[in-house]
Design an enzyme around this catalytic site. Structure first.
Site, mmCIF file in Angstrom:
data_model
loop_
_atom_site.group_PDB
_atom_site.id
_atom_site.type_symbol
_atom_site.label_atom_id
_atom_site.label_comp_id
_atom_site.label_asym_id
_atom_site.label_seq_id
_atom_site.Cartn_x
_atom_site.Cartn_y
_atom_site.Cartn_z
ATOM 1 N N ARG A 9 0.819 -1.223 0.000
ATOM 2 C CA ARG A 9 0.000 0.000 0.000
ATOM 3 C C ARG A 9 0.850 1.270 0.000
ATOM 4 O O ARG A 9 0.310 2.365 -0.148
ATOM 5 C CB ARG A 9 -0.934 -0.006 1.210
ATOM 6 C CG ARG A 9 -1.942 -1.169 1.137
ATOM 7 C CD ARG A 9 -2.936 -1.109 2.256
ATOM 8 N NE ARG A 9 -3.774 0.076 2.106
ATOM 9 C CZ ARG A 9 -4.479 0.608 3.073
ATOM 10 N NH1 ARG A 9 -4.462 0.078 4.274
ATOM 11 N NH2 ARG A 9 -5.211 1.676 2.870
ATOM 12 N N CYS A 10 2.154 1.139 0.140
ATOM 13 C CA CYS A 10 3.058 2.288 0.224
ATOM 14 C C CYS A 10 3.699 2.549 -1.142
ATOM 15 O O CYS A 10 4.311 1.661 -1.727
ATOM 16 C CB CYS A 10 4.137 1.999 1.267
ATOM 17 S SG CYS A 10 5.469 3.213 1.313
#
Length: 113
Positions: A9-10
């Site tokens: 998700r980063c």
């Protein structure tokens, strides 16, 4: 083998993963938010990074601000906080042998691969 401690998700972590994929070298993805890290494993990563545990903390995370900010914590207590709240761990981390780097900026990964 090269390892990347990755959070899908980063955006920085995804960029770091892309650098590894483009390198053509074999690597292993460790999704540290899903796979529990032990304090021994985390200490090993910190030693390879050559930093203090506090330098691996994401200090803008809500859990850090609400639970730990402003407290006088030992290195072991900081490591325990990261083991219990892996979201606090800065990412991505790439390890190659006895060397490691935090991929911020992601191009820093190129130094050890």
């Amino acid at each position: 083998m090269i390892e990347i401690y990755h959070n899908p998700r980063c955006s920085k972590s995804r960029q770091g993963l892309s650098i590894l994929e483009e390198s053509g070298k074999a690597f292993e993805i460790i999704k540290y938010l899903e796979e529990d890290l032990t304090s021994v494993e985390l200490q090993d990563v910190i030693i390879k990074l050559g930093i203090k545990p506090i330098d691996l903390i994401r200090k803008n995370e809500a859990i850090w601000k609400s639970e730990f900010k402003g407290k006088s914590l030992s290195d072991n207590e900081i490591i325990a906080a990261m083991v219990n709240h892996p979201k606090l761990i800065e990412r991505p981390i790439v390890i190659n042998g006895d060397k490691a780097v935090i991929g911020r900026p992601p191009e820093a990964i190129k130094e050890i691969i």
